[in-house]
Design a protein around this motif. Structure first.
Motif, PDB file in Angstrom:
ATOM      1  N   ARG A   1      93.251  53.974  87.565  1.00 11.39           N
ATOM      2  CA  ARG A   1      92.424  53.569  86.429  1.00 11.39           C
ATOM      3  C   ARG A   1      91.802  52.200  86.705  1.00 11.39           C
ATOM      4  O   ARG A   1      92.466  51.292  87.202  1.00 11.39           O
ATOM      5  N   HIS A   2      90.514  52.080  86.386  1.00 11.36           N
ATOM      6  CA  HIS A   2      89.768  50.835  86.591  1.00 11.36           C
ATOM      7  C   HIS A   2      89.144  50.422  85.262  1.00 11.36           C
ATOM      8  O   HIS A   2      88.673  51.267  84.503  1.00 11.36           O
ATOM      9  N   ILE A   3      89.121  49.134  84.996  1.00 12.05           N
ATOM     10  CA  ILE A   3      88.437  48.607  83.822  1.00 12.05           C
ATOM     11  C   ILE A   3      87.202  47.880  84.342  1.00 12.05           C
ATOM     12  O   ILE A   3      87.311  46.900  85.071  1.00 12.05           O
ATOM     13  N   LEU A   4      86.033  48.417  83.975  1.00 10.94           N
ATOM     14  CA  LEU A   4      84.775  47.877  84.485  1.00 10.94           C
ATOM     15  C   LEU A   4      84.000  47.189  83.370  1.00 10.94           C
ATOM     16  O   LEU A   4      83.854  47.743  82.281  1.00 10.94           O
ATOM     17  N   GLU A   5      83.490  46.023  83.660  1.00  7.95           N
ATOM     18  CA  GLU A   5      82.626  45.326  82.714  1.00  7.95           C
ATOM     19  C   GLU A   5      81.310  46.088  82.615  1.00  7.95           C
ATOM     20  O   GLU A   5      80.740  46.494  83.630  1.00  7.95           O
ATOM     21  N   ALA A   6      80.839  46.309  81.398  1.00  2.16           N
ATOM     22  CA  ALA A   6      79.627  47.094  81.176  1.00  2.16           C
ATOM     23  C   ALA A   6      78.535  46.232  80.563  1.00  2.16           C
ATOM     24  O   ALA A   6      78.821  45.294  79.821  1.00  2.16           O
ATOM     25  N   ILE A   7      77.304  46.590  80.866  1.00  2.00           N
ATOM     26  CA  ILE A   7      76.152  45.858  80.344  1.00  2.00           C
ATOM     27  C   ILE A   7      75.322  46.803  79.493  1.00  2.00           C
ATOM     28  O   ILE A   7      75.002  47.921  79.913  1.00  2.00           O
ATOM     29  N   GLU A   8      74.967  46.344  78.308  1.00  2.00           N
ATOM     30  CA  GLU A   8      74.192  47.163  77.375  1.00  2.00           C
ATOM     31  C   GLU A   8      72.897  47.658  78.003  1.00  2.00           C
ATOM     32  O   GLU A   8      72.192  46.907  78.681  1.00  2.00           O
ATOM     33  N   GLY A   9      72.607  48.939  77.790  1.00  3.06           N
ATOM     34  CA  GLY A   9      71.382  49.542  78.277  1.00  3.06           C
ATOM     35  C   GLY A   9      71.480  50.130  79.674  1.00  3.06           C
ATOM     36  O   GLY A   9      70.575  50.821  80.118  1.00  3.06           O
ATOM     37  N   TRP A  10      72.577  49.854  80.382  1.00  2.56           N
ATOM     38  CA  TRP A  10      72.763  50.424  81.709  1.00  2.56           C
ATOM     39  C   TRP A  10      73.347  51.818  81.582  1.00  2.56           C
ATOM     40  O   TRP A  10      74.118  52.104  80.669  1.00  2.56           O
ATOM     41  N   ARG A  11      72.999  52.683  82.509  1.00  4.56           N
ATOM     42  CA  ARG A  11      73.590  54.018  82.559  1.00  4.56           C
ATOM     43  C   ARG A  11      75.036  53.887  83.048  1.00  4.56           C
ATOM     44  O   ARG A  11      75.320  53.060  83.930  1.00  4.56           O
ATOM     45  N   VAL A  12      75.914  54.690  82.502  1.00  5.93           N
ATOM     46  CA  VAL A  12      77.313  54.645  82.920  1.00  5.93           C
ATOM     47  C   VAL A  12      77.416  54.874  84.428  1.00  5.93           C
ATOM     48  O   VAL A  12      78.203  54.226  85.110  1.00  5.93           O
ATOM     49  N   MET A  13      76.590  55.758  84.981  1.00  8.88           N
ATOM     50  CA  MET A  13      76.578  55.984  86.425  1.00  8.88           C
ATOM     51  C   MET A  13      76.295  54.694  87.191  1.00  8.88           C
ATOM     52  O   MET A  13      76.944  54.392  88.186  1.00  8.88           O
ATOM     53  N   GLU A  14      75.329  53.915  86.727  1.00  3.69           N
ATOM     54  CA  GLU A  14      74.972  52.661  87.397  1.00  3.69           C
ATOM     55  C   GLU A  14      76.126  51.668  87.353  1.00  3.69           C
ATOM     56  O   GLU A  14      76.394  50.970  88.337  1.00  3.69           O
ATOM     57  N   ILE A  15      76.792  51.605  86.221  1.00  2.00           N
ATOM     58  CA  ILE A  15      77.918  50.677  86.072  1.00  2.00           C
ATOM     59  C   ILE A  15      79.024  51.055  87.050  1.00  2.00           C
ATOM     60  O   ILE A  15      79.548  50.200  87.773  1.00  2.00           O
ATOM     61  N   ILE A  16      79.364  52.340  87.090  1.00  3.31           N
ATOM     62  CA  ILE A  16      80.423  52.808  87.985  1.00  3.31           C
ATOM     63  C   ILE A  16      80.036  52.537  89.441  1.00  3.31           C
ATOM     64  O   ILE A  16      80.824  51.997  90.222  1.00  3.31           O
ATOM     65  N   ARG A  17      78.836  52.883  89.806  1.00  7.90           N
ATOM     66  CA  ARG A  17      78.359  52.694  91.186  1.00  7.90           C
ATOM     67  C   ARG A  17      78.339  51.211  91.565  1.00  7.90           C
ATOM     68  O   ARG A  17      78.781  50.823  92.642  1.00  7.90           O
ATOM     69  N   ASP A  18      77.822  50.374  90.663  1.00  4.29           N
ATOM     70  CA  ASP A  18      77.682  48.956  90.986  1.00  4.29           C
ATOM     71  C   ASP A  18      79.017  48.236  91.098  1.00  4.29           C
ATOM     72  O   ASP A  18      79.095  47.180  91.729  1.00  4.29           O
ATOM     73  N   TRP A  19      80.071  48.795  90.515  1.00  8.37           N
ATOM     74  CA  TRP A  19      81.402  48.234  90.681  1.00  8.37           C
ATOM     75  C   TRP A  19      82.084  48.789  91.928  1.00  8.37           C
ATOM     76  O   TRP A  19      83.230  48.480  92.213  1.00  8.37           O
ATOM     77  N   GLY A  20      81.372  49.629  92.691  1.00  8.03           N
ATOM     78  CA  GLY A  20      81.883  50.086  93.980  1.00  8.03           C
ATOM     79  C   GLY A  20      82.766  51.320  93.947  1.00  8.03           C
ATOM     80  O   GLY A  20      83.381  51.652  94.962  1.00  8.03           O
ATOM     81  N   LEU A  21      82.814  52.007  92.822  1.00 10.62           N
ATOM     82  CA  LEU A  21      83.610  53.235  92.786  1.00 10.62           C
ATOM     83  C   LEU A  21      82.792  54.374  93.392  1.00 10.62           C
ATOM     84  O   LEU A  21      81.559  54.368  93.347  1.00 10.62           O
ATOM     85  N   PRO A  22      83.471  55.379  93.947  1.00 12.80           N
ATOM     86  CA  PRO A  22      82.762  56.445  94.668  1.00 12.80           C
ATOM     87  C   PRO A  22      82.100  57.471  93.749  1.00 12.80           C
ATOM     88  O   PRO A  22      82.671  58.515  93.432  1.00 12.80           O
ATOM     89  N   ILE A  23      80.906  57.158  93.309  1.00 15.31           N
ATOM     90  CA  ILE A  23      80.105  58.102  92.537  1.00 15.31           C
ATOM     91  C   ILE A  23      78.751  58.158  93.228  1.00 15.31           C
ATOM     92  O   ILE A  23      78.210  57.127  93.610  1.00 15.31           O
ATOM     93  N   GLU A  24      78.238  59.361  93.436  1.00 15.49           N
ATOM     94  CA  GLU A  24      77.023  59.475  94.242  1.00 15.49           C
ATOM     95  C   GLU A  24      75.757  59.140  93.467  1.00 15.49           C
ATOM     96  O   GLU A  24      75.056  58.217  93.817  1.00 15.49           O
ATOM     97  N   GLY A  25      75.434  59.916  92.459  1.00 13.54           N
ATOM     98  CA  GLY A  25      74.189  59.672  91.745  1.00 13.54           C
ATOM     99  C   GLY A  25      72.987  59.774  92.666  1.00 13.54           C
ATOM    100  O   GLY A  25      72.125  58.902  92.673  1.00 13.54           O
ATOM    101  N   LEU A  26      72.951  60.833  93.470  1.00 11.69           N
ATOM    102  CA  LEU A  26      71.908  60.983  94.492  1.00 11.69           C
ATOM    103  C   LEU A  26      70.490  60.899  93.951  1.00 11.69           C
ATOM    104  O   LEU A  26      69.600  60.390  94.619  1.00 11.69           O
ATOM    105  N   CYS A  27      70.262  61.401  92.746  1.00 16.68           N
ATOM    106  CA  CYS A  27      68.897  61.410  92.202  1.00 16.68           C
ATOM    107  C   CYS A  27      68.552  60.084  91.512  1.00 16.68           C
ATOM    108  O   CYS A  27      67.449  59.933  90.993  1.00 16.68           O
ATOM    109  N   GLY A  28      69.488  59.148  91.482  1.00 19.16           N
ATOM    110  CA  GLY A  28      69.220  57.837  90.898  1.00 19.16           C
ATOM    111  C   GLY A  28      69.159  57.826  89.385  1.00 19.16           C
ATOM    112  O   GLY A  28      68.655  56.888  88.786  1.00 19.16           O
ATOM    113  N   GLY A  29      69.671  58.876  88.758  1.00 18.89           N
ATOM    114  CA  GLY A  29      69.710  58.900  87.295  1.00 18.89           C
ATOM    115  C   GLY A  29      68.634  59.763  86.663  1.00 18.89           C
ATOM    116  O   GLY A  29      68.406  59.697  85.468  1.00 18.89           O
ATOM    117  N   ALA A  30      67.982  60.590  87.470  1.00 19.70           N
ATOM    118  CA  ALA A  30      66.888  61.423  86.961  1.00 19.70           C
ATOM    119  C   ALA A  30      67.347  62.772  86.411  1.00 19.70           C
ATOM    120  O   ALA A  30      66.528  63.613  86.080  1.00 19.70           O
TER     121      ALA A  30
END
Length: 104
Positions: A13-42
């Motif tokens: 379990r990880h507790i990640l700081e989140a920023i309003e307006g960001w996609r949850v995928m972006e938050i997870i990815r930017d904290w370095g957890l292994p999530i692909e999001g190949l299409c970039g959120g499309a």
């Protein structure tokens, strides 16, 4: 700012700081957890598939038809969502998600 609780594929379990307006995928990815999001959120690939904790499902906007179509391409559960389609807001402070298995 607030937090998202993310359980990775190893069960850690990880507790990640989140920023309003960001996609949850972006938050997870930017904290370095292994999530692909190949299409970039499309909403075109389902590689950001997560399982949302039951307590949080009613607090999210329902999935769009486009998201449901993508979820149909992977092994889902009733609490499946694409994390690129969840925009973090202060009302989601403490959101709990689990990364879906790779390829599903």
């Amino acid at each position: 700012m607030g937090v998202i609780h993310v359980t990775d594929r190893a069960g850690q379990r990880h507790i990640l700081e989140a920023i309003e307006g960001w996609r949850v995928m972006e938050i997870i990815r930017d904290w370095g957890l292994p999530i692909e999001g190949l299409c970039g959120g499309a909403c075109e690939c389902a590689t950001c598939h997560v399982f949302v904790a039951e307590d949080w499902l009613d607090k999210l906007y329902p999935p769009t038809g486009e998201e449901e179509d993508q979820l149909d391409t992977v092994m889902t559960q009733p609490n499946s969502r694409l994390s690129c389609q969840i925009l973090w807001t202060p009302e989601l402070d403490g959101l709990e998600v689990t990364l879906a298995p790779t390829g599903g």
